[in-house]
Design an enzyme around this catalytic site. Structure first.
Site, short mmCIF file in Angstrom:
data_model
loop_
_atom_site.label_atom_id
_atom_site.label_comp_id
_atom_site.label_asym_id
_atom_site.label_seq_id
_atom_site.Cartn_x
_atom_site.Cartn_y
_atom_site.Cartn_z
N ASP A 1 0.83 -1.20 0.00
CA ASP A 1 0.00 0.00 0.00
C ASP A 1 0.87 1.26 0.00
OD1 ASP A 1 -2.90 1.27 0.91
OD2 ASP A 1 -1.22 2.26 1.90
N THR B 1 -5.24 2.63 -0.13
CA THR B 1 -5.16 2.01 -1.45
C THR B 1 -5.63 0.56 -1.39
OG1 THR B 1 -3.29 3.44 -1.98
CG2 THR B 1 -3.64 1.55 -3.41
N ASP B 2 -5.28 -0.14 -0.32
CA ASP B 2 -5.81 -1.49 -0.12
C ASP B 2 -7.33 -1.47 -0.06
OD1 ASP B 2 -3.26 -2.49 0.02
OD2 ASP B 2 -3.24 -2.78 2.17
N LEU B 3 -7.85 -0.55 0.73
CA LEU B 3 -9.30 -0.50 0.94
C LEU B 3 -10.04 -0.20 -0.35
CD1 LEU B 3 -9.31 1.41 4.34
CD2 LEU B 3 -10.08 -0.94 3.98
N GLY C 1 -9.94 -3.14 -2.71
CA GLY C 1 -10.90 -4.16 -2.29
C GLY C 1 -12.32 -3.81 -2.70
#
Length: 463
Positions: free
Chosen positions: A208, A236-238, A241
């Site tokens: 991330d 960025t991960d969120l 997803g």
């Protein structure tokens, strides 16, 4: 290791599965349950195979963002699934048979085990608990042919598979999209990586913070005169997803029309570029360098210090700025040529923000909140996380839910933020302990006998 006869018995059992919708499905032993009816949940009857985890060997030690966001994604999907009914097991989480999901060790803080055989261990990490509710855990090694046979059989009965390995890694286990598509053409296969299945960076692991830096986000985050700053959560991960979850929903709709699954290729890098939004558009349209860490181009629109904390003030247009001036007892600012239009406020940003903060420091946050109540201007206290979790509106909206964990007892978790008029998604089962549902999955989903499960445990294939 299990004998060749054991392997033969296993593969024979896995092949003696009853057809369902054109694919094999076992005879399931029903267990009594007192859980509420979950038939109205949006994804009722859809099964997800969750293979989101860090690669074996050296990479098993890395806190790979691809792993984190994949786990977050399947956490989102799990909220929309029933954990009872037909089929009984819905989100099946594949974990390493001895160490489990790496995030189990990502602490402190940990929720201590108060019962069971592991009361002397550090417990379950808050990180793991945050994204693994409503899932069923099976400890499974697919380094062996036995483990691969089990995974293939689970893929036959699944609708969605989510994985976050580097491109081509799963080919040697025959778990890549082409192999699984041949087994189950209806399965939707989502691959989440740092840089995607194509392009010069395809073989790079994704983190991330790395993508935030490389794809522009850190450049526009933080104080103007300070260094670039990482966002406080793995944003960025969120967002990746969430993009992936939306893509899977669209693929399910497409499958309803064509009868076919498909491969979904999602990259952190692509999603971060997309979420630059209007900032990216401004750069493309103007062709000019961006203005850096100025924040928004309408102001004032940021937090200001008070005598005991901070308050966010949003006087982002002329009308709202006029309200702010009146509430600060500075009506003359409304006609001051330095501040009377947004463009003039932008040109004199430093001066204006210093004047505002000189006023906000004269009162407490609570006093300012009372003063701005009902004004129509955006404002809010800047709360820490404990204050947020205990915020009266957060509690009134049911965002914090207490659940009973198998070994840790009662704990509080964040519930789903989306409310439906008919469906009632939410936390129906606490995050599982490692291998909590191995026997249930092998017995009820794959129809294996107690003897076969015992032999698999003895061989180290499952836990």
């Amino acid at each position: 290791m299990a004998s060749s006869r054991s392997l033969h018995l296993l593969t024979s059992s896995l092949r003696r599965l009853r057809p369902l919708n054109g694919f094999s499905r076992p005879r399931v032993r029903r267990l009594a349950t007192t859980a509420p009816d979950t038939s109205t949940l949006p994804l009722a009857g859809i099964r997800v195979l969750d293979m989101t985890r860090v690669l074996a060997g050296v990479r098993a030690k890395r806190r790979d963002s691809q792993f984190v966001l994949g786990t977050m994604l399947t956490g989102v999907l799990a909220v929309l699934h029933p954990d009872t009914g037909r089929p009984r097991v819905e989100v099946i989480k594949i974990e390493h048979p001895t160490r489990g999901d790496d995030t189990r060790a990502w602490g402190p803080p940990f929720a201590k085990h108060i019962r069971g055989k592991n009361t002397q261990s550090h417990g379950e990490s808050a990180y793991f608990l945050s994204v693994n509710r409503n899932k069923k855990s099976i400890g499974l090694s697919f380094a062996s042919e036995q483990g691969q046979e089990i995974l293939h059989s689970l893929a036959k009965t699944s609708d969605i598979l989510v994985e976050n390995y580097l491109p081509d890694t799963l080919k040697k286990y025959r778990m890549d999209f082409s192999s699984i598509n041949a087994i189950n053409p209806r399965l939707i296969y989502a691959s989440i990586t740092g840089y995607g299945q194509t392009g010069p960076y395809r073989s790079r692991a994704g983190y991330d913070v790395m993508v935030e830096a490389e794809m522009g986000l850190m450049h526009i985050t933080g104080p103007r005169d300070g260094p670039p700053v990482k966002v406080g959560v793995a944003v960025t991960d969120l967002t990746t997803g969430l993009y992936t979850s939306n893509a899977i929903m669209a693929a399910l709709i497409a499958r309803g029309k064509t009868g076919k699954g498909q491969h979904i290729d999602v990259a952190l890098s692509d999603c971060q570029v997309a979420t630059l939004s209007n900032i990216a558009s401004s750069a493309l349209i103007s062709g000019e360098p961006d203005s850096g860490r100025w924040g928004t181009s309408h102001l004032p629109y940021r937090s200001f210090a008070t005598s005991n904390g901070d308050i966010l003030l949003g006087g982002g247009n002329d009308r709202l700025f006029g309200i702010l001036c009146d509430k600060l007892s500075k009506p003359d600012w409304k006609t001051d040529t330095r501040f009377n239009t947004n463009s003039s406020r932008v040109a004199n940003r430093t001066t204006l923000e210093a004047l505002i903060e000189a006023e906000t420091r004269s009162k407490t946050t609570e006093e300012w909140l009372s003063l701005f109540e009902g004004s129509g201007m955006p404002y809010a206290a800047v709360n820490d996380i404990q204050a947020t979790m205990n915020h009266p509106h957060v509690l009134a909206r049911g965002m914090v839910k207490e659940v009973e964990h198998e070994t840790c007892g009662k704990m509080k978790l964040v519930d789903t933020p989306v409310k439906y008029s008919d469906s009632q998604p939410g936390i129906r089962s606490a995050p599982p302990v490692l291998g909590e549902h191995t026997e249930e999955i092998l017995g009820e989903v794959l129809g294996m006998s107690d003897k076969q499960v015992r032999e698999l445990r003895e061989s180290g294939t499952v836990s």
